[in-house]
Design a protein around this motif. Structure first.
Motif, PDB file in Angstrom:
ATOM      1  N   SER A 159       0.856  -1.176   0.000  1.00 37.38           N
ATOM      2  CA  SER A 159       0.000   0.000   0.000  1.00 37.38           C
ATOM      3  C   SER A 159       0.900   1.236   0.000  1.00 37.38           C
ATOM      4  CB  SER A 159      -0.903  -0.002   1.239  1.00 37.38           C
ATOM      5  OG  SER A 159      -1.625   1.205   1.336  1.00 37.38           O
ATOM      6  N   VAL A 160       0.635   2.179  -0.904  1.00 35.99           N
ATOM      7  CA  VAL A 160       1.497   3.361  -1.016  1.00 35.99           C
ATOM      8  C   VAL A 160       0.646   4.625  -1.119  1.00 35.99           C
ATOM      9  CG1 VAL A 160       3.392   2.099  -2.104  1.00 35.99           C
ATOM     10  CG2 VAL A 160       1.613   3.124  -3.534  1.00 35.99           C
ATOM     11  N   ASN A 161       1.275   5.762  -0.834  1.00 37.03           N
ATOM     12  CA  ASN A 161       0.555   7.021  -0.951  1.00 37.03           C
ATOM     13  C   ASN A 161       0.396   7.402  -2.428  1.00 37.03           C
ATOM     14  OD1 ASN A 161       3.014   8.140  -1.785  1.00 37.03           O
ATOM     15  ND2 ASN A 161       3.441   9.052   0.216  1.00 37.03           N
ATOM     16  N   ALA A 162      -0.322   8.493  -2.669  1.00 34.45           N
ATOM     17  CA  ALA A 162      -0.664   8.867  -4.044  1.00 34.45           C
ATOM     18  C   ALA A 162       0.567   9.197  -4.879  1.00 34.45           C
ATOM     19  CB  ALA A 162      -1.632  10.049  -4.022  1.00 34.45           C
ATOM     20  N   ALA A 163       1.534   9.905  -4.303  1.00 36.94           N
ATOM     21  CA  ALA A 163       2.727  10.277  -5.061  1.00 36.94           C
ATOM     22  C   ALA A 163       3.544   9.049  -5.451  1.00 36.94           C
ATOM     23  CB  ALA A 163       3.574  11.248  -4.247  1.00 36.94           C
ATOM     24  N   THR A 164       3.663   8.106  -4.534  1.00 40.15           N
ATOM     25  CA  THR A 164       4.424   6.887  -4.824  1.00 40.15           C
ATOM     26  C   THR A 164       3.702   6.033  -5.857  1.00 40.15           C
ATOM     27  OG1 THR A 164       5.354   6.903  -2.595  1.00 40.15           O
ATOM     28  CG2 THR A 164       5.452   4.830  -3.797  1.00 40.15           C
ATOM     29  N   TYR A 165       2.371   5.952  -5.762  1.00 39.40           N
ATOM     30  CA  TYR A 165       1.605   5.182  -6.744  1.00 39.40           C
ATOM     31  C   TYR A 165       1.769   5.794  -8.134  1.00 39.40           C
ATOM     32  CZ  TYR A 165      -2.204   2.342  -8.630  1.00 39.40           C
ATOM     33  OH  TYR A 165      -2.950   1.451  -9.366  1.00 39.40           O
ATOM     34  N   ALA A 166       1.765   7.121  -8.208  1.00 40.24           N
ATOM     35  CA  ALA A 166       1.950   7.791  -9.495  1.00 40.24           C
ATOM     36  C   ALA A 166       3.328   7.477 -10.076  1.00 40.24           C
ATOM     37  CB  ALA A 166       1.777   9.300  -9.329  1.00 40.24           C
ATOM     38  N   ALA A 167       4.346   7.440  -9.205  1.00 34.87           N
ATOM     39  CA  ALA A 167       5.692   7.109  -9.672  1.00 34.87           C
ATOM     40  C   ALA A 167       5.765   5.672 -10.186  1.00 34.87           C
ATOM     41  CB  ALA A 167       6.693   7.322  -8.544  1.00 34.87           C
ATOM     42  N   LEU A 168       5.068   4.756  -9.522  1.00 35.01           N
ATOM     43  CA  LEU A 168       5.065   3.373  -9.971  1.00 35.01           C
ATOM     44  C   LEU A 168       4.370   3.237 -11.329  1.00 35.01           C
ATOM     45  CD1 LEU A 168       4.169   1.510  -6.629  1.00 35.01           C
ATOM     46  CD2 LEU A 168       6.425   1.784  -7.668  1.00 35.01           C
ATOM     47  N   LEU A 169       3.330   4.033 -11.550  1.00 34.28           N
ATOM     48  CA  LEU A 169       2.624   3.988 -12.828  1.00 34.28           C
ATOM     49  C   LEU A 169       3.507   4.446 -13.983  1.00 34.28           C
ATOM     50  CD1 LEU A 169      -0.935   5.377 -11.948  1.00 34.28           C
ATOM     51  CD2 LEU A 169      -0.298   3.011 -12.373  1.00 34.28           C
ATOM     52  N   GLU A 170       4.520   5.252 -13.683  1.00 36.57           N
ATOM     53  CA  GLU A 170       5.395   5.770 -14.727  1.00 36.57           C
ATOM     54  C   GLU A 170       6.480   4.784 -15.134  1.00 36.57           C
ATOM     55  OE1 GLU A 170       6.857   9.408 -13.146  1.00 36.57           O
ATOM     56  OE2 GLU A 170       4.967  10.496 -13.423  1.00 36.57           O
ATOM     57  N   ASP A 171       6.620   3.685 -14.390  1.00 40.62           N
ATOM     58  CA  ASP A 171       7.630   2.688 -14.714  1.00 40.62           C
ATOM     59  C   ASP A 171       7.013   1.645 -15.651  1.00 40.62           C
ATOM     60  OD1 ASP A 171       9.506   0.633 -14.807  1.00 40.62           O
ATOM     61  OD2 ASP A 171      10.195   1.023 -12.767  1.00 40.62           O
ATOM     62  N   PRO A 172       7.465   1.557 -16.900  1.00 37.46           N
ATOM     63  CA  PRO A 172       6.867   0.608 -17.848  1.00 37.46           C
ATOM     64  C   PRO A 172       7.051  -0.851 -17.441  1.00 37.46           C
ATOM     65  CG  PRO A 172       8.876   1.587 -18.747  1.00 37.46           C
ATOM     66  CD  PRO A 172       8.537   2.360 -17.510  1.00 37.46           C
ATOM     67  N   LEU A 173       8.049  -1.137 -16.615  1.00 34.92           N
ATOM     68  CA  LEU A 173       8.222  -2.516 -16.149  1.00 34.92           C
ATOM     69  C   LEU A 173       7.069  -2.942 -15.242  1.00 34.92           C
ATOM     70  CD1 LEU A 173      12.052  -2.627 -15.357  1.00 34.92           C
ATOM     71  CD2 LEU A 173      10.864  -3.654 -17.306  1.00 34.92           C
ATOM     72  N   ILE A 174       6.404  -1.968 -14.637  1.00 34.41           N
ATOM     73  CA  ILE A 174       5.270  -2.252 -13.762  1.00 34.41           C
ATOM     74  C   ILE A 174       3.961  -2.235 -14.534  1.00 34.41           C
ATOM     75  CG2 ILE A 174       3.905  -1.365 -11.824  1.00 34.41           C
ATOM     76  CD1 ILE A 174       6.521  -0.415 -10.579  1.00 34.41           C
ATOM     77  N   THR A 175       3.775  -1.241 -15.372  1.00 37.64           N
ATOM     78  CA  THR A 175       2.485  -1.074 -16.042  1.00 37.64           C
ATOM     79  C   THR A 175       2.300  -1.984 -17.244  1.00 37.64           C
ATOM     80  OG1 THR A 175       3.410   0.757 -17.331  1.00 37.64           O
ATOM     81  CG2 THR A 175       2.261   1.309 -15.288  1.00 37.64           C
ATOM     82  N   ARG A 176       3.392  -2.303 -17.961  1.00 34.56           N
ATOM     83  CA  ARG A 176       3.228  -3.105 -19.171  1.00 34.56           C
ATOM     84  C   ARG A 176       2.611  -4.475 -18.916  1.00 34.56           C
ATOM     85  NH1 ARG A 176       8.214  -2.816 -21.490  1.00 34.56           N
ATOM     86  NH2 ARG A 176       7.594  -0.903 -22.520  1.00 34.56           N
ATOM     87  N   PRO A 177       3.106  -5.248 -17.933  1.00 35.20           N
ATOM     88  CA  PRO A 177       2.467  -6.561 -17.727  1.00 35.20           C
ATOM     89  C   PRO A 177       1.010  -6.468 -17.317  1.00 35.20           C
ATOM     90  CG  PRO A 177       4.060  -6.083 -15.985  1.00 35.20           C
ATOM     91  CD  PRO A 177       4.258  -5.063 -17.051  1.00 35.20           C
ATOM     92  N   ASN A 178       0.627  -5.375 -16.661  1.00 35.15           N
ATOM     93  CA  ASN A 178      -0.767  -5.242 -16.237  1.00 35.15           C
ATOM     94  C   ASN A 178      -1.699  -4.980 -17.400  1.00 35.15           C
ATOM     95  OD1 ASN A 178      -1.523  -5.061 -13.126  1.00 35.15           O
ATOM     96  ND2 ASN A 178       0.638  -4.609 -13.379  1.00 35.15           N
ATOM     97  N   ARG A 179      -1.182  -4.452 -18.495  1.00 33.82           N
ATOM     98  CA  ARG A 179      -2.027  -4.228 -19.660  1.00 33.82           C
ATOM     99  C   ARG A 179      -2.503  -5.554 -20.242  1.00 33.82           C
ATOM    100  NH1 ARG A 179       2.167  -0.285 -21.365  1.00 33.82           N
ATOM    101  NH2 ARG A 179       1.481   1.766 -20.702  1.00 33.82           N
ATOM    102  N   PHE A 180      -1.724  -6.607 -19.989  1.00 35.83           N
ATOM    103  CA  PHE A 180      -2.068  -7.908 -20.542  1.00 35.83           C
ATOM    104  C   PHE A 180      -2.666  -8.829 -19.487  1.00 35.83           C
ATOM    105  CE2 PHE A 180       1.380  -6.165 -23.094  1.00 35.83           C
ATOM    106  CZ  PHE A 180       0.867  -6.291 -24.372  1.00 35.83           C
ATOM    107  N   MET A 181      -2.189  -8.724 -18.256  1.00 39.67           N
ATOM    108  CA  MET A 181      -2.634  -9.649 -17.208  1.00 39.67           C
ATOM    109  C   MET A 181      -3.952  -9.229 -16.589  1.00 39.67           C
ATOM    110  SD  MET A 181       1.039 -10.295 -15.360  1.00 39.67           S
ATOM    111  CE  MET A 181       0.306 -11.322 -14.089  1.00 39.67           C
ATOM    112  N   SER A 182      -4.233  -7.937 -16.559  1.00 41.51           N
ATOM    113  CA  SER A 182      -5.457  -7.448 -15.919  1.00 41.51           C
ATOM    114  C   SER A 182      -6.409  -6.934 -16.982  1.00 41.51           C
ATOM    115  CB  SER A 182      -5.117  -6.358 -14.901  1.00 41.51           C
ATOM    116  OG  SER A 182      -4.231  -6.832 -13.927  1.00 41.51           O
TER     117      SER A 182
END
Length: 298
Positions: A159-182
């Protein structure tokens, strides 16, 4: 046509609210739960058990005893949420105002529990931490490694705060697999990232405590324990001989076991209608090694 309370039974509507509580705040997946319809009193302490994983041994060896850890939880939170509808409100609309109340009640109940859980994420309760000023995929790797090094297994959550969650969304290593898995989900709108770097879920929690520069909290469910009980029927204190000027009924969600008292009554003078859910709960630290604070260096 004026609104009537008989359009939908209010107890059924409150039952719906109860069933939504743990879906409105998925962060509640990340804790151990002891939920029961049994009645309890405020400040009563109950023992909740955390199960250990048994060891696998060779066939010629003696099986070890199955062990559990007792966690005392004090039921020091007595809450209720609902609304009072004036006679004028009820007679000026054809909407079923009580039906509309179900989802907001569920969200309010879930928020109350989540805030109580987050209040335990302190350095005094969880001394282990990961220092990171640039949140990204590497952050998740470091958190995962910390759990593995301590022998903490099972589903991991962050669980992270809003600023940290936004930073995680900017990392393609995190967001790319979710485009296919979720498929069919939006990790921005849902504030939830699933299945990344060994974490079952990553949640955005804007109200993450900021004490000691904390930006998030990683855990497995045994880190925090929630115990919840239904309040006792006040009539039981007098042998059930005093009539209740309304309805008092303990409702239980069959999926989770979460229970609360549904209370509804009509003011005989004003004809205002009051409906609410009342419940008792407590939270406690379970296994402190199963929690890891995420902090930044100011």
């Amino acid at each position: 046509m004026s609104n009537t309370l008989g359009t939908l039974n209010s107890a059924l509507i409150l039952q719906t609210a109860l069933s939504l509580v743990f879906t409105k705040r998925p962060l509640l997946q990340a804790i151990s739960k002891d939920l029961s319809p049994m009645g309890a009193k405020q400040n009563q302490t109950i023992l909740t058990r955390l199960k250990s994983i048994p060891a696998v041994v060779n066939d010629d060896q003696t099986l070890p005893s199955f062990t559990t850890s007792d966690v005392p939880v004090t039921l020091d939170h007595v809450k209720r949420v609902g609304a009072t509808f004036t006679s004028a409100e009820l007679n000026s609309t054809s909407r079923n105002l009580i039906e509309e109340l179900a989802e907001p009640i569920a969200v309010a109940m879930a928020n109350s529990i989540v805030d109580s859980v987050a209040a335990l994420w302190t350095s005094g309760n969880f001394s282990n931490y990961t220092l990171d000023n640039t949140p990204g995929y590497n952050t998740l790797i470091e958190l995962r490694k910390a759990f593995i090094d301590r022998g903490i297994n099972g589903n991991r959550y962050l669980s992270v705060n809003a600023a940290t969650y936004a930073a995680l969304l900017e990392d393609p290593l995190i967001t790319r697999p979710n485009r296919f898995m979720s498929v069919g989900t939006d990790i921005i709108q849902t504030s939830e990232i699933a299945g990344v770097a060994g974490f079952s879920n990553i949640f955005e929690y804007p109200a993450t405590p900021t004490t000691n520069f904390m930006t998030g909290f990683a855990c497995t469910p045994e880190a925090v324990v929630l115990a919840s009980r239904a309040p006792q029927d006040p009539r039981e204190a007098f042998g059930g001989n005093i009539p209740f000027p309304g309805n008092f009924e303990v409702l239980t969600d069959p999926m989770t076991g979460f229970s609360a008292a549904a209370v509804e009554f009509i003011n005989p003078l004003t004809l205002d209608v009051t409906v609410y859910l009342k419940w008792i709960y407590g939270v406690a630290v379970g296994n402190s090694a199963a929690g890891q604070r995420l902090v930044y260096n100011d």
